[in-house]
Scaffold this motif. Structure first.
Motif, PDB file in Angstrom:
ATOM      1  N   TYR A  46      31.721 -46.717   7.753  1.00 59.13           N
ATOM      2  CA  TYR A  46      33.088 -46.295   8.062  1.00 59.13           C
ATOM      3  C   TYR A  46      34.084 -47.410   7.741  1.00 59.13           C
ATOM      4  O   TYR A  46      35.118 -47.175   7.104  1.00 59.13           O
ATOM      5  N   SER A  76      38.822 -46.960  14.959  1.00 59.79           N
ATOM      6  CA  SER A  76      38.944 -45.680  14.259  1.00 59.79           C
ATOM      7  C   SER A  76      37.596 -45.050  13.930  1.00 59.79           C
ATOM      8  O   SER A  76      37.542 -43.902  13.479  1.00 59.79           O
ATOM      9  N   PHE A  79      36.644 -41.359  14.792  1.00 58.31           N
ATOM     10  CA  PHE A  79      36.932 -40.192  13.955  1.00 58.31           C
ATOM     11  C   PHE A  79      35.642 -39.546  13.458  1.00 58.31           C
ATOM     12  O   PHE A  79      35.568 -38.326  13.297  1.00 58.31           O
ATOM     13  N   SER A  80      34.638 -40.352  13.207  1.00 58.20           N
ATOM     14  CA  SER A  80      33.394 -39.821  12.639  1.00 58.20           C
ATOM     15  C   SER A  80      32.508 -39.146  13.679  1.00 58.20           C
ATOM     16  O   SER A  80      31.494 -38.542  13.331  1.00 58.20           O
ATOM     17  N   ARG A  83      34.459 -33.626  14.859  1.00 56.31           N
ATOM     18  CA  ARG A  83      35.118 -32.845  13.813  1.00 56.31           C
ATOM     19  C   ARG A  83      36.521 -32.421  14.265  1.00 56.31           C
ATOM     20  O   ARG A  83      37.427 -32.297  13.446  1.00 56.31           O
ATOM     21  N   SER A  86      39.260 -34.897  13.767  1.00 58.21           N
ATOM     22  CA  SER A  86      39.457 -35.130  12.341  1.00 58.21           C
ATOM     23  C   SER A  86      40.116 -33.975  11.609  1.00 58.21           C
ATOM     24  O   SER A  86      40.348 -34.059  10.403  1.00 58.21           O
ATOM     25  N   TRP A  99      46.068 -32.487   8.187  1.00 55.38           N
ATOM     26  CA  TRP A  99      46.038 -33.429   9.297  1.00 55.38           C
ATOM     27  C   TRP A  99      47.290 -34.302   9.210  1.00 55.38           C
ATOM     28  O   TRP A  99      47.616 -34.837   8.159  1.00 55.38           O
ATOM     29  N   SER A 158      45.237 -35.156  18.452  1.00 50.48           N
ATOM     30  CA  SER A 158      45.501 -35.163  17.009  1.00 50.48           C
ATOM     31  C   SER A 158      46.025 -33.795  16.625  1.00 50.48           C
ATOM     32  O   SER A 158      45.836 -32.816  17.352  1.00 50.48           O
ATOM     33  N   TRP A 240      33.243 -41.348   6.800  1.00 51.55           N
ATOM     34  CA  TRP A 240      33.831 -40.459   7.802  1.00 51.55           C
ATOM     35  C   TRP A 240      33.075 -39.142   7.908  1.00 51.55           C
ATOM     36  O   TRP A 240      32.981 -38.543   8.966  1.00 51.55           O
ATOM     37  N   TYR A 294      43.170 -38.811   2.713  1.00 48.96           N
ATOM     38  CA  TYR A 294      42.903 -38.092   3.961  1.00 48.96           C
ATOM     39  C   TYR A 294      43.823 -38.604   5.069  1.00 48.96           C
ATOM     40  O   TYR A 294      44.122 -39.800   5.141  1.00 48.96           O
ATOM     41  N   PRO A 296      43.143 -38.822   8.528  1.00 49.16           N
ATOM     42  CA  PRO A 296      42.467 -39.806   9.379  1.00 49.16           C
ATOM     43  C   PRO A 296      42.265 -41.147   8.681  1.00 49.16           C
ATOM     44  O   PRO A 296      42.230 -42.193   9.342  1.00 49.16           O
ATOM     45  N   SER A 300      43.517 -44.700  10.140  1.00 50.06           N
ATOM     46  CA  SER A 300      42.579 -45.822  10.233  1.00 50.06           C
ATOM     47  C   SER A 300      43.105 -47.070   9.545  1.00 50.06           C
ATOM     48  O   SER A 300      42.798 -48.197   9.971  1.00 50.06           O
TER      49      SER A 300
END
Length: 378
Positions: A46, A76, A79-80, A83, A86, A99, A158, A240, A294, A296, A300
């Motif tokens: 990540y 961050s 996030f992984s 779901r 994210s 997002w 989020s 991610w 992306y 997220p 990050s």
């Protein structure tokens, strides 16, 4: 071969009513997270996906000798583990989701090999009038993250914006000035000037940044990100996990279960909407100026800016991000920050920082803020 424009599903009042009925109800049926555990490799993958090589999360020998006594997950990384946080949104089948921001609060570090559990629910649905797609809906989710002992490690809101793809493509005015404008091609000298920022990037590390040594108005070093490339976007997805990147049977199961998810490609094969991040024609179909980063990932980058500055002894308490435009392939990004406030709350010595990131043309990409707990000489 250029993909032909098509009519996509629309935002309907029935769909909105069905979505509103889900507010406050815990989500029990969702995709398995990319990472259940904060293993050494998951953390490193990540971190490398956002261009972060801080040894506190990437070097076990360094981390063992640090004040934390071992590898921890960069903030961050969480996030992984969900779901939902994210951008995996429910309802409004076939309607595009972008997002667009988050409000994170962390309560402690996540340790190496710690398993993370989550709970989530739809918190709000807010109507907006936008330049990008006219009528749009901000779909806000709340997620709690729990550690190995069931304690609350972090919590966050989020949000994604749900937009009609056809309206965004045909009527959106946000990127009118970019239509037909040739993409910039950089000279070697221009890139070398940009890369100097990477060469000068400082990871504070074991050198403590004390609360007493920080003053309101202090500016943080500029953090570069880019140049934006499809390769970079894929590097982030590797760490991610991606929301809908699936192969073969798993891809078929996904589209069989969610009929509005798969969008036929030029071969007539249903493929994931996530390809707006690597397929130009698909990005254009949803109204974007080109393939882009992306959401997220960009959030990050902002927290990466903070952890570089605060050092190993600091702790990131809160971070907010609000995305303002896409970062298409070819863009450069410059993240800046300034200290806005200092205060003491009990045993905490808190510093508030405001951030903004602009591209090579000075266009605002994202706004951010952070609260950091720094060590005190007292």
């Amino acid at each position: 071969m250029t993909m032909m424009a098509r009519n996509f599903p629309k935002i309907t009042e029935q769909g909105l009513d069905e979505l509103r009925a889900r507010k406050g109800i815990e989500i029990e049926d969702t995709l398995e997270p990319w990472c259940h555990e904060a293993t050494r490799d998951n953390i490193r993958h990540y971190a490398h996906g956002i261009g972060d090589d801080n040894p506190l999360w990437c070097d076990p020998d360094y981390a063992e000798k640090s004040s934390l006594g071992g590898i921890v997950a960069l903030p961050s990384f969480l996030f992984s583990t969900s779901r939902i946080i994210s951008g995996y949104v429910g309802g409004l089948s076939g309607v595009h989701a972008m997002w667009a921001g988050a409000d994170w609060t962390w309560h402690r570090w996540v340790r190496r090999n710690e398993e993370i559990a989550t709970e989530a629910w739809l918190a709000d649905l807010i109507e907006h009038k936008t330049q990008f797609a006219g009528r749009a809906f901000q779909q806000v989710y709340h997620v709690n993250f729990f550690g190995k002992d069931g304690d609350l490690v972090a919590e966050a809101d989020s949000w994604c914006f749900r937009t009609d793809r056809d309206i965004a493509r045909e009527e959106g005015t946000k990127y009118t000035a970019l239509k037909g404008k040739p993409r910039k091609v950089y000279t070697a000298d221009e890139l070398e000037e940009f890369y100097k920022l990477y060469a000068e990037e400082e990871i504070r590390g074991a050198d403590k940044r004390y609360f007493e040594d920080v003053a309101v108005g202090d500016k943080l070093p500029t953090m570069p990100k880019g140049p934006m490339t499809v390769t970079g976007f894929i590097a982030f997805a590797q760490g991610w996990g991606g929301l809908y990147i699936r192969a073969n049977k798993l891809n078929w199961k996904q589209f069989s279960r969610h009929k509005g998810l798969g969008i036929p490609n030029r071969f007539g094969i249903p493929d994931c909407p996530e390809r707006v991040h690597w397929e130009h024609d698909m990005a254009a179909m949803v109204g974007a100026p080109g393939v882009y980063d992306y959401g997220p990932e960009r959030c990050s980058w902002l927290t990466h800016h903070m952890t570089n500055w605060m050092g190993d002894a600091g702790f990131l308490v809160n971070a907010k991000s609000k995305i303002r435009r896409h970062n298409p392939e070819g863009d450069l990004l410059f993240i800046n920050g300034v200290v806005k406030e200092k205060r003491v709350e009990g045993t905490r010595h808190l510093v508030t920082i405001e951030q903004e990131a602009r591209n090579q043309d000075g266009e605002l990409s994202v706004l951010g803020s952070a609260v950091i707990d720094l060590p005190s000489r007292r």
